[in-house]
Design an enzyme around this catalytic site. Structure first.
Site, PDB file in Angstrom:
ATOM      1  CD  GLU A   1      32.815   4.808  26.876  1.00 18.99           C
ATOM      2  OE1 GLU A   1      31.600   4.801  27.079  1.00 18.99           O
ATOM      3  OE2 GLU A   1      33.650   4.834  27.801  1.00 18.99           O
TER       4      GLU A   1
ATOM      5  CE  LYS B   1      35.491  11.468  44.030  1.00 14.87           C
ATOM      6  NZ  LYS B   1      36.101  12.637  43.468  1.00 14.87           N
TER       7      LYS B   1
ATOM      8  CD  GLU C   1      27.754   1.714  34.135  1.00 15.89           C
ATOM      9  OE1 GLU C   1      28.450   1.889  33.108  1.00 15.89           O
ATOM     10  OE2 GLU C   1      26.863   2.487  34.504  1.00 15.89           O
TER      11      GLU C   1
ATOM     12  CB  SER D   1      37.188   6.563  32.817  1.00 13.63           C
ATOM     13  OG  SER D   1      37.980   6.690  33.993  1.00 13.63           O
TER      14      SER D   1
ATOM     15  CB  CYS E   1      27.405   3.699  30.288  1.00 12.79           C
ATOM     16  SG  CYS E   1      25.885   3.742  31.204  1.00 12.79           S
TER      17      CYS E   1
ATOM     18  N   GLY F   1      39.755   4.969  35.715  1.00 12.83           N
ATOM     19  CA  GLY F   1      39.433   5.301  37.101  1.00 12.83           C
ATOM     20  C   GLY F   1      38.926   4.081  37.861  1.00 12.83           C
ATOM     21  N   GLY F   2      37.991   3.360  37.265  1.00  9.97           N
ATOM     22  CA  GLY F   2      37.408   2.188  37.925  1.00  9.97           C
ATOM     23  C   GLY F   2      38.460   1.122  38.197  1.00  9.97           C
TER      24      GLY F   2
HETATM   25  P1  NAP Z   1      36.612   9.279  35.800  1.00  5.77           P
HETATM   26  O1  NAP Z   1      37.836   9.965  35.356  1.00  5.77           O
HETATM   27  O2  NAP Z   1      36.634   7.814  35.775  1.00  5.77           O
HETATM   28  O3  NAP Z   1      36.310   9.807  37.276  1.00  5.77           O
HETATM   29  C1  NAP Z   1      35.177   9.375  38.033  1.00  5.77           C
HETATM   30  C2  NAP Z   1      35.446   9.597  39.489  1.00  5.77           C
HETATM   31  O4  NAP Z   1      36.477   8.730  39.927  1.00  5.77           O
HETATM   32  C3  NAP Z   1      35.935  10.996  39.770  1.00  5.77           C
HETATM   33  O5  NAP Z   1      35.324  11.414  40.956  1.00  5.77           O
HETATM   34  C4  NAP Z   1      37.420  10.853  39.954  1.00  5.77           C
HETATM   35  O6  NAP Z   1      37.933  11.735  40.900  1.00  5.77           O
HETATM   36  C5  NAP Z   1      37.552   9.449  40.493  1.00  5.77           C
HETATM   37  N1  NAP Z   1      38.803   8.835  40.074  1.00  5.77           N
HETATM   38  C6  NAP Z   1      39.201   8.609  38.794  1.00  5.77           C
HETATM   39  N2  NAP Z   1      40.397   8.013  38.779  1.00  5.77           N
HETATM   40  C7  NAP Z   1      40.762   7.872  40.074  1.00  5.77           C
HETATM   41  C8  NAP Z   1      41.912   7.316  40.712  1.00  5.77           C
HETATM   42  N3  NAP Z   1      42.936   6.823  40.011  1.00  5.77           N
HETATM   43  N4  NAP Z   1      41.950   7.337  42.043  1.00  5.77           N
HETATM   44  C9  NAP Z   1      40.935   7.870  42.768  1.00  5.77           C
HETATM   45  N5  NAP Z   1      39.837   8.403  42.215  1.00  5.77           N
HETATM   46  C10 NAP Z   1      39.751   8.403  40.894  1.00  5.77           C
HETATM   47  O7  NAP Z   1      35.356   9.703  34.979  1.00  5.77           O
HETATM   48  P2  NAP Z   1      34.697  11.108  34.725  1.00  5.77           P
HETATM   49  O8  NAP Z   1      35.463  12.229  35.354  1.00  5.77           O
HETATM   50  O9  NAP Z   1      33.305  10.946  35.128  1.00  5.77           O
HETATM   51  O10 NAP Z   1      34.745  11.269  33.147  1.00  5.77           O
HETATM   52  C11 NAP Z   1      35.920  11.084  32.438  1.00  5.77           C
HETATM   53  C12 NAP Z   1      35.726  10.026  31.400  1.00  5.77           C
HETATM   54  O11 NAP Z   1      35.123   8.838  31.961  1.00  5.77           O
HETATM   55  C13 NAP Z   1      34.760  10.407  30.292  1.00  5.77           C
HETATM   56  O12 NAP Z   1      35.334  11.168  29.295  1.00  5.77           O
HETATM   57  C14 NAP Z   1      34.330   9.052  29.804  1.00  5.77           C
HETATM   58  O13 NAP Z   1      35.255   8.518  28.897  1.00  5.77           O
HETATM   59  C15 NAP Z   1      34.328   8.179  30.996  1.00  5.77           C
HETATM   60  N6  NAP Z   1      32.970   7.940  31.529  1.00  5.77           N
HETATM   61  C16 NAP Z   1      32.324   6.822  31.125  1.00  5.77           C
HETATM   62  C17 NAP Z   1      31.070   6.546  31.598  1.00  5.77           C
HETATM   63  C18 NAP Z   1      30.354   5.321  31.169  1.00  5.77           C
HETATM   64  O14 NAP Z   1      29.259   5.125  31.642  1.00  5.77           O
HETATM   65  N7  NAP Z   1      30.893   4.509  30.327  1.00  5.77           N
HETATM   66  C19 NAP Z   1      30.446   7.398  32.498  1.00  5.77           C
HETATM   67  C20 NAP Z   1      31.113   8.538  32.898  1.00  5.77           C
HETATM   68  C21 NAP Z   1      32.387   8.776  32.413  1.00  5.77           C
HETATM   69  P3  NAP Z   1      38.482  13.166  40.478  1.00  5.77           P
HETATM   70  O15 NAP Z   1      37.727  13.627  39.289  1.00  5.77           O
HETATM   71  O16 NAP Z   1      38.234  13.973  41.685  1.00  5.77           O
HETATM   72  O17 NAP Z   1      39.899  12.968  40.150  1.00  5.77           O
END
Ligand code: NAP
Length: 527
Positions: A392, A183, A264, A241, A301, A244-245
């Site tokens: 974070e 995805k 992760e 995040s 991260c 999301g995870g």
């Molecule tokens: P994210 O919001 O967790 O999204 C990552 C992926 O997961 C995206 O493809 C998103 O899809 C999908 N997703 C998220 N929530 C979902 C749900 N409830 N159901 C189904 N799919 C879901 O992370 P991000 O867009 O990469 O970045 C946003 C925030 O994540 C950052 O500001 C940061 O805080 C954090 N982040 C942390 C790390 C780390 O290593 N600690 C790395 C990257 C990001 P869609 O976008 O298509 O909705």
């Protein structure tokens, strides 16, 4: 060059009605190509194709799969500058970083190819029969690791190559024998399509079954939710995040057949600055940490988001120099306006917490989407009683806690959530004399660093990238290095199985000459 379509196996398809564009954060404009989100029908097609590909791909030899992985690496390199330009236009990251990350991605693919060509990774374990044992004979038992089945990989926002389409999760799953449905991250749909084209060219050239790899576009959560709920999907890899995870983990565990989600997620990567580290060296460490906090706009991260020291003049000096460095360094562009907005929000929320003071803040005007770095300080009790400060803030941001003494510092570590890394700055003697600090840290993290910075993750077998929840959903596994293959396999035993029907790894003759545990002794020999 970019079609904006989904790859359902080798076939380009765009049956959906939702379209979107990626964004160039440096230019602050949308990119031209229009991407079509995968429809429900296309999600089903991709997973069904992966399930049928698994019937042949899951049984392929290590050397066949290795040829596929090495060809993917070659095809990624063949995309040359066009791929690098696409990466930069969708991430705002500089060319040097793009090339470095491409090298890492290609290196990961090749290291998995080497691992499966050699073959010992399957942990072959053989206990030969004892037909004369009394009171009951012992059967012949032979165990090895086998692939789980189709795996869904969520591309990350912060590593468009190394933790995305053909990144570590995909390379490990393909090496294990699992077809992959990616995805793609909505911020890097063009990069993902190009890398997917390389994977599929490699699949065609090396005779892999159609469906061994698919790449789906999505601009919202629907595609991911459908994929995780699909009965033919057997495991999920995710980097992003905690929100999301965790949502995907909950979904996967509520399925009729629960499946593992290897996510992760967030980490603030605590750093302990023992008094011996700062005495006479406060300036050096402050400069190193200013670099580590701001590298890549803090979008790693392993970014050091929490520094624990003992109050006094040396810590004051460290904070002063850290602050002056932070205020001098040029802010970097973040990956996307949404990430930038989240950063600004998190930064201002934490700055407004009770007892917190601003140690340094870059306040000059910056171009759009550039992250202005900030350092806060708080005392030990103020940090301990406010869990919001433990979370974070994704970006160039850190909190320095002025602890009263090492007991308070240890109590803070004991109250932290799980983390990817922990770092101790100090002398060997001081660490030995304060073992409780190291022990507390060890219980909270997946990797401990001595006199260094946590940013920079080496890709090698001894790397542990994963930690107690919420750093990752399963601290027993790593997301980096060849051991990450263990996430996509399960142990499987053959009892009294005929020699000619056993896989080569378990045959008496040991034709692959792999290392095996035979009747409790390690051996590369035939039985
Ligand atoms: P994210 O919001 O967790 O999204 C990552 C992926 O997961 C995206 O493809 C998103 O899809 C999908 N997703 C998220 N929530 C979902 C749900 N409830 N159901 C189904 N799919 C879901 O992370 P991000 O867009 O990469 O970045 C946003 C925030 O994540 C950052 O500001 C940061 O805080 C954090 N982040 C942390 C790390 C780390 O290593 N600690 C790395 C990257 C990001 P869609 O976008 O298509 O909705």
């Amino acid at each position: 060059m970019i079609s904006g379509k989904n790859y359902i196996g080798a076939h380009l398809s765009a049956k959906g009605t939702i379209t979107y564009r990626t964004f160039n954060p440096l230019l602050n404009i949308e990119n031209e190509p229009l991407h079509t989100e995968a429809s429900q029908e296309e999600v089903d097609e991709a997973v069904d194709l992966a399930a049928s590909a698994f019937e042949t791909y899951g049984a392929m030899s290590g050397s066949q799969k290795a040829t596929f992985l090495n060809t993917i690496a070659d095809e990624i390199l063949n995309l040359d500058d066009a791929l690098i330009q696409m990466y930069c236009s969708e991430s705002g990251l500089p060319e040097g970083r793009a090339k470095g990350e491409r090298g890492r991605t290609v290196g990961q693919l090749r290291s998995f190819a080497d691992l499966i060509t050699e073959g010992s990774w399957v942990d072959a374990t053989i206990d030969t029969a004892l037909p004369d044992r009394t009171p009951v004979p012992k059967p012949d038992l032979r165990k090895m690791l086998v692939p789980l089945g189709p795996v869904v990989v969520f591309g990350s926002s912060n590593f468009p190559f190394a933790f995305s389409t053909a990144g570590g999760d995909t390379a490990a799953a393909l090496a294990a024998g699992c077809p992959v449905v990616v995805k793609s991250h909505p911020m890097h749909a063009g990069t993902s399509e190009m890398v997917a084209s390389a994977v599929l060219r490699a699949a065609g050239k090396t005779g892999m079954p159609n469906g061994v790899f698919s790449n789906l576009n999505s601009s919202g959560t629907a595609v991911g939710v459908q994929l995780v709920g699909h009965p033919q999907v057997k495991a999920v890899g995710f980097t992003g995040s905690i929100k999301g995870g965790r949502a995907l983990f909950n979904l996967a565990s509520q399925r009729e057949e629960p499946i593992p989600v290897f996510a992760e997620m967030g980490s603030i990567n605590p750093v302990v600055a023992l008094p011996s580290a700062l005495k006479g060296h406060a300036d050096d460490w402050a400069k190193k940490y200013a670099g580590s906090i701001t590298v890549g706009a803090g979008q790693f991260c392993t970014n050091p988001g929490l520094i624990l020291g003992i109050q006094g003049t040396d810590l004051d000096r460290f904070i002063k120099i850290l602050g002056s460095e932070i205020e001098t360094l040029e802010p970097n562009c973040m990956l996307h306006p949404n990430i930038h907005e989240n950063y600004e929000k998190g930064k201002s929320e934490l700055s407004g917490q009770h007892g917190v003071t601003v140690a340094a803040s870059y306040d000059a005007e910056v171009a759009a989407n550039h992250a202005r770095q900030k350092i806060l300080t708080v005392d030990g009790p103020g940090f301990l009683k406010n869990p919001r400060l433990h979370q974070e803030v994704f970006g160039p941001f850190s909190i320095v806690v002025r602890c009263a003494d090492l007991d308070e510092l240890t109590m803070i570590i004991n109250n932290l959530e799980g983390q990817l890394t922990g770092t101790i700055l100090g002398s060997t003697d001081e660490i030995r004399a304060n073992q409780k600090v190291g022990t507390a840290l060890q219980n909270r993290v997946g990797r401990i660093i001595f006199n260094g910075v946590p940013t920079g993750v080496e890709v090698c077998p001894a790397m542990q990238h994963g930690g107690p929840y919420p750093a990752s959903t399963d601290s027993r596994f790593t997301a980096v290095g060849t051991h990450s293959i263990k996430r996509w396999v399960r142990p499987f035993s053959y009892q009294n199985w005929p020699q000619e029907l056993l896989p080569d790894e378990l045959k008496d003759g040991n034709p692959m000459k792999i290392s095996r545990l035979v009747n409790n002794a390690l051996s590369n020999d035939p039985i």
